[in-house]
Write an enzyme that holds these catalytic residues in place. Structure first.
Site, PDB file in Angstrom:
ATOM      1  CB  CYS A  60      13.297 -27.847  42.318  1.00 36.94           C
ATOM      2  SG  CYS A  60      14.559 -28.568  41.227  1.00 36.94           S
TER       3      CYS A  60
ATOM      4  CB  CYS B 293      12.350 -27.476  34.599  1.00 30.42           C
ATOM      5  SG  CYS B 293      13.436 -26.491  35.225  1.00 30.42           S
TER       6      CYS B 293
END
Ligand code: DGL
Length: 251
Positions: free
Chosen positions: A78, A186
């Site tokens: 992440c 992302c």
């Protein structure tokens, strides 16, 4: 930083399914590890939460899971968690190796791209140090585009990702013919990689391979694979399993 080779257990952690694509790529390359995937659905989205809360939350989750599974390595699958928490986690959990996921601007730069669009969460754009560094590089033009709600749109439209793509089209079309590369900042957005590439007609990069290569420096392969999926929102466990099965079918 000296490399501490650890056992064969690796925790991959994200706010939802984004990091699963990365873990699946890791599994394809290094099948003989023990993979634990944790989706922190209770905190989704990470992209607009306070960094202080995210740090504490990630610390608590990793500490609890470590007591149970005793992994040596954590992959923050992440970009947002990496941007706001990796230094904190390294400081307060020093026995664990942490590998972060960064927007692949460095890769794009070394591949010769100079007009780079970065799509990322609000927190990544605000706090990621690699983006700060490259924003100051006079050789490149970096467009930083926050994509509020895109991670959740990917989550809820996992059965038909064209819906999530339709929602971002007006935003990315502003950059048509201005850029020579898109960097996905992302991990959720990697599920839209092919659609973005087709629409923008430029290469789309993510940092997954770099993360996996770094992970390999820290772990020792065993003889068999083991995969465990976990989440703090039990009813979403089937979403993780379903995407994993899809990724297995696509290979
Ligand atoms: N998948 C995450 C990232 O790479 C976080 C998305 C979110 O929860 O906002 O940034």
């Amino acid at each position: 930083m000296a490399i501490k080779k650890s056992n064969r257990k690796v925790l991959f952690l994200d706010s939802g399914i984004g990091g699963l694509v990365q873990m699946h790529q890791a599994y394809q390359k290094y099948p003989h590890l023990e993979y634990i995937y944790f989706a922190d659905y209770l905190s989704l989205p990470y992209g607009n939460k306070s960094p202080v809360i995210l740090r504490q939350n990630l610390y608590n989750i990793i500490k609890t899971l470590h007591a149970k599974f005793n992994f040596g390595t954590v992959v923050l699958a992440c970009n947002t968690a990496t941007s706001v928490a990796i230094s904190y986690l390294r400081e307060y959990l020093p026995s664990i190796n942490f590998i972060g996921t960064e927007p692949a601007v460095n890769l794009a730069y070394h591949m010769g791209y100079r007009q780079i669009l970065v799509l990322a969460t609000h927190n990544t754009i605000r706090y990621n140090k690699t983006l700060w560094r490259f924003s100051l590089n006079p050789e490149i033009k970096l467009w930083l585009q926050a994509m509020p709600r895109l991670a959740q749109n990917v989550e809820v439209n996992i059965d038909d990702l064209s819906v999530a793509f339709t929602q971002i089209r007006p935003v990315i079309s502003k950059y048509l013919n201005k850029i020579d590369c898109v960097v996905l900042g992302c991990t959720h957005y990697t599920l839209l990689k092919n659609s973005i590439e087709k629409f923008m007609s430029v290469p789309v990069l993510d940092g997954n391979l770099g993360v996996i290569n770094r992970m390999a420096n820290y772990v020792t392969e065993g003889k068999k694979a083991k995969i465990i999926f976990l989440t703090n929102e039990e009813k979403k466990l089937n979403r993780i399993q379903k995407l994993w099965d899809m990724l297995e079918d696509w290979r």
